[in-house]
Design a protein around this motif. Sequence first.
Motif, PDB file in Angstrom:
ATOM      1  N   PHE A 246      45.877  40.619  44.157  1.00 32.57           N
ATOM      2  CA  PHE A 246      45.017  39.925  43.197  1.00 32.57           C
ATOM      3  C   PHE A 246      43.695  39.497  43.842  1.00 32.57           C
ATOM      4  CE2 PHE A 246      48.502  40.285  40.457  1.00 32.57           C
ATOM      5  CZ  PHE A 246      48.163  39.834  39.190  1.00 32.57           C
ATOM      6  N   LYS A 247      43.728  39.202  45.126  1.00 40.21           N
ATOM      7  CA  LYS A 247      42.484  38.897  45.841  1.00 40.21           C
ATOM      8  C   LYS A 247      41.561  40.113  45.832  1.00 40.21           C
ATOM      9  CE  LYS A 247      40.762  37.065  50.237  1.00 40.21           C
ATOM     10  NZ  LYS A 247      41.153  36.573  51.597  1.00 40.21           N
ATOM     11  N   GLN A 248      42.146  41.293  46.020  1.00 39.99           N
ATOM     12  CA  GLN A 248      41.355  42.527  45.985  1.00 39.99           C
ATOM     13  C   GLN A 248      40.826  42.796  44.583  1.00 39.99           C
ATOM     14  OE1 GLN A 248      40.795  44.336  48.890  1.00 39.99           O
ATOM     15  NE2 GLN A 248      39.287  45.498  47.728  1.00 39.99           N
ATOM     16  N   ALA A 249      41.589  42.396  43.561  1.00 41.41           N
ATOM     17  CA  ALA A 249      41.124  42.556  42.184  1.00 41.41           C
ATOM     18  C   ALA A 249      39.854  41.742  41.944  1.00 41.41           C
ATOM     19  CB  ALA A 249      42.215  42.145  41.204  1.00 41.41           C
ATOM     20  N   LYS A 250      39.772  40.579  42.550  1.00 46.50           N
ATOM     21  CA  LYS A 250      38.551  39.777  42.466  1.00 46.50           C
ATOM     22  C   LYS A 250      37.364  40.561  43.025  1.00 46.50           C
ATOM     23  CE  LYS A 250      36.482  35.522  44.289  1.00 46.50           C
ATOM     24  NZ  LYS A 250      36.744  34.217  44.951  1.00 46.50           N
ATOM     25  N   GLN A 251      37.583  41.270  44.145  1.00 45.47           N
ATOM     26  CA  GLN A 251      36.524  42.093  44.731  1.00 45.47           C
ATOM     27  C   GLN A 251      36.102  43.197  43.768  1.00 45.47           C
ATOM     28  OE1 GLN A 251      34.971  41.651  47.894  1.00 45.47           O
ATOM     29  NE2 GLN A 251      33.561  43.078  46.898  1.00 45.47           N
ATOM     30  N   MET A 252      37.063  43.775  43.067  1.00 41.96           N
ATOM     31  CA  MET A 252      36.722  44.832  42.102  1.00 41.96           C
ATOM     32  C   MET A 252      35.841  44.302  40.985  1.00 41.96           C
ATOM     33  SD  MET A 252      40.042  47.339  41.687  1.00 41.96           S
ATOM     34  CE  MET A 252      41.402  46.181  41.741  1.00 41.96           C
ATOM     35  N   VAL A 253      36.129  43.087  40.506  1.00 43.78           N
ATOM     36  CA  VAL A 253      35.313  42.499  39.446  1.00 43.78           C
ATOM     37  C   VAL A 253      33.898  42.224  39.965  1.00 43.78           C
ATOM     38  CG1 VAL A 253      35.061  40.530  37.879  1.00 43.78           C
ATOM     39  CG2 VAL A 253      37.328  41.503  38.303  1.00 43.78           C
ATOM     40  N   GLN A 254      33.776  41.843  41.225  1.00 44.27           N
ATOM     41  CA  GLN A 254      32.456  41.603  41.804  1.00 44.27           C
ATOM     42  C   GLN A 254      31.676  42.906  41.982  1.00 44.27           C
ATOM     43  OE1 GLN A 254      33.775  39.519  45.310  1.00 44.27           O
ATOM     44  NE2 GLN A 254      33.466  37.499  44.396  1.00 44.27           N
ATOM     45  N   ASP A 255      32.384  43.986  42.335  1.00 47.84           N
ATOM     46  CA  ASP A 255      31.712  45.266  42.578  1.00 47.84           C
ATOM     47  C   ASP A 255      31.428  46.038  41.289  1.00 47.84           C
ATOM     48  OD1 ASP A 255      31.679  44.858  45.303  1.00 47.84           O
ATOM     49  OD2 ASP A 255      33.519  45.985  45.684  1.00 47.84           O
ATOM     50  N   PHE A 256      32.335  45.932  40.324  1.00 51.57           N
ATOM     51  CA  PHE A 256      32.212  46.682  39.062  1.00 51.57           C
ATOM     52  C   PHE A 256      32.482  45.704  37.918  1.00 51.57           C
ATOM     53  CE2 PHE A 256      33.888  49.576  42.315  1.00 51.57           C
ATOM     54  CZ  PHE A 256      32.915  50.562  42.319  1.00 51.57           C
ATOM     55  N   GLU A 257      31.436  44.980  37.513  1.00 49.79           N
ATOM     56  CA  GLU A 257      31.667  43.842  36.615  1.00 49.79           C
ATOM     57  C   GLU A 257      31.703  44.205  35.138  1.00 49.79           C
ATOM     58  OE1 GLU A 257      27.030  42.263  36.299  1.00 49.79           O
ATOM     59  OE2 GLU A 257      28.537  41.064  37.336  1.00 49.79           O
ATOM     60  N   GLU A 258      31.530  45.490  34.794  1.00 49.01           N
ATOM     61  CA  GLU A 258      31.499  45.866  33.378  1.00 49.01           C
ATOM     62  C   GLU A 258      32.823  45.555  32.694  1.00 49.01           C
ATOM     63  OE1 GLU A 258      30.120  49.640  30.585  1.00 49.01           O
ATOM     64  OE2 GLU A 258      30.496  49.957  32.725  1.00 49.01           O
ATOM     65  N   TYR A 259      33.943  45.904  33.362  1.00 53.76           N
ATOM     66  CA  TYR A 259      35.267  45.683  32.789  1.00 53.76           C
ATOM     67  C   TYR A 259      36.169  44.977  33.806  1.00 53.76           C
ATOM     68  CZ  TYR A 259      33.744  49.344  29.488  1.00 53.76           C
ATOM     69  OH  TYR A 259      33.058  50.089  28.575  1.00 53.76           O
ATOM     70  N   LEU A 260      37.294  44.473  33.324  1.00 59.92           N
ATOM     71  CA  LEU A 260      38.293  43.823  34.179  1.00 59.92           C
ATOM     72  C   LEU A 260      39.357  44.846  34.562  1.00 59.92           C
ATOM     73  CD1 LEU A 260      38.558  40.596  32.010  1.00 59.92           C
ATOM     74  CD2 LEU A 260      37.763  40.648  34.385  1.00 59.92           C
ATOM     75  N   PRO A 261      39.624  45.044  35.858  1.00 57.84           N
ATOM     76  CA  PRO A 261      40.459  46.174  36.290  1.00 57.84           C
ATOM     77  C   PRO A 261      41.949  45.867  36.331  1.00 57.84           C
ATOM     78  CG  PRO A 261      39.605  45.046  38.205  1.00 57.84           C
ATOM     79  CD  PRO A 261      39.031  44.330  37.005  1.00 57.84           C
ATOM     80  N   ASN A 262      42.748  46.910  36.130  1.00 58.71           N
ATOM     81  CA  ASN A 262      44.152  46.872  36.519  1.00 58.71           C
ATOM     82  C   ASN A 262      44.202  46.756  38.044  1.00 58.71           C
ATOM     83  OD1 ASN A 262      46.873  47.888  37.342  1.00 58.71           O
ATOM     84  ND2 ASN A 262      47.086  48.331  35.170  1.00 58.71           N
ATOM     85  N   THR A 263      45.080  45.932  38.566  1.00 59.34           N
ATOM     86  CA  THR A 263      45.116  45.686  40.010  1.00 59.34           C
ATOM     87  C   THR A 263      45.393  46.954  40.816  1.00 59.34           C
ATOM     88  OG1 THR A 263      47.441  45.032  39.824  1.00 59.34           O
ATOM     89  CG2 THR A 263      45.792  43.272  39.774  1.00 59.34           C
ATOM     90  N   TYR A 264      46.092  47.931  40.249  1.00 58.89           N
ATOM     91  CA  TYR A 264      46.420  49.150  40.994  1.00 58.89           C
ATOM     92  C   TYR A 264      45.190  49.991  41.305  1.00 58.89           C
ATOM     93  CZ  TYR A 264      51.488  48.681  40.749  1.00 58.89           C
ATOM     94  OH  TYR A 264      52.780  48.249  40.925  1.00 58.89           O
ATOM     95  N   LEU A 265      44.089  49.733  40.632  1.00 56.58           N
ATOM     96  CA  LEU A 265      42.875  50.480  40.925  1.00 56.58           C
ATOM     97  C   LEU A 265      42.383  50.254  42.351  1.00 56.58           C
ATOM     98  CD1 LEU A 265      41.000  50.019  37.555  1.00 56.58           C
ATOM     99  CD2 LEU A 265      41.558  52.222  38.583  1.00 56.58           C
TER     100      LEU A 265
END
Length: 441
Positions: A246-265
């Motif tokens: 889930f910490k990495q999911a936060k990084q995904m939202v910061q890098d690609f903020e258009e949508y909220l990602p599934n954590t497996y991405l």
Amino acid sequence: MKKSKLTIVGGGSTYTLGILMSLIEEANHLPLSEITLYDTDISRQEKIGKAANILLKEHYPSLEKFEYTSNQSTAFKDADIIFVQIRTGGLLMRELDEQIPIQHGLVGQETCGAGGMSYGLRSIPDMIQLVKDIRSINKEAWVLNYTNPAAIVGLALDKVFPDDNRLLNICDMPIAIMKSYADILDEDVWNLEADYFGLNHFGWFTKIRNKYGHDYTSELKHLIKNNDFKPTDKLIANDPSWQSTFKQAKQMVQDFEEYLPNTYLQYYLYPNQLSQKESANNTRARQVINGREKEVFNDCDTIINQNNTENIDISGDIHGVYMIRIAASLVHHLKERFIIITRNEGIIPNLPSDALVEVPALLGKNGAEPFKVGEIPTFYKGLLENQYAYEKLVVEAYFENDYNKLLQALVLNRTVIDTNKAKNVLNDLFEANKEYWPNLN
């Protein structure tokens, strides 16, 4: 409300007691007259079954019948709902799925990349045979399959059973993520609705709102980017691996903020980073073997020895409740909204029509009525087309015994890419799976 008969395939799973507790907690949504556990591993299921019998007598007095069996006729005949949670090869083969890619400098994960391919090829024949066995005995039961890797397994099942509208492939990851969203927003997760698109373990939330129409999406992105983002469902909240995810999911939202990602991405968007974090000597499978599996069977021993569940912490979780509410919506024609896996057929018009997409749908007595998503932007289309090509090649390789298609699949997969690594990991996985995989030409 009419009572239903439920069978759980994979009754010896460490998740079974939690699912039973969820059934107890959700009895008003899905009242049951009978519960049957079915497993081919008799000794494993017997321990779970004996503990389950005590649990249900204590906490589900209105249940008329409970049994556990390895007899298919007993398990499947007259069942209204069948949950499927099998693991071909068990946790020891899962450990190899994770260890072997790690040894090649790749992501070692049970549903993603080379490990997911390995697990998928083991699961396909057992799942096909299981559905054939169920349908030879019971044509009408709702079969809710959450066997991993759902993308590969579901695609194979859709190829063999294209007209079986009572066979649904389900994943609980979107609702587990939504549970964290709900807790951040101080909302009830069942009061939230999501717009979502993707493939299984490879998708994005585009909108999160409550049932009164309030759109939380922008607020949620801001909260995730500027605060800790943690798993909050009981099953995963205290697990260091899930906390890291889930910490990495936060990084995904910061890098690609258009949508909220599934954590497996995370495995596909940061494969080098994720592969370096893993250890072949401490895989996720090994953590489960030494952790949850040991704890669950110790709890079973205690329940059986003391003949009650006193001082044993068994509780339901979002995983079980999600499956139960889906079943209730189908059986009782509630037409409630859930995220499920279904054939595309124009839901996302700029993706292949035969892809199995994960999208919201209304569920009722006639099955799934998916919502149209519309065309998706180029970045997401490119990622999804690439991932679907990988999944399709794995399934084709299984049916055609084609080594080359497996190699092509791994080269396409974003966790692998390199052809030499793909060859080496494929050969090692083939050696490990000789008992399970088809002969490859």
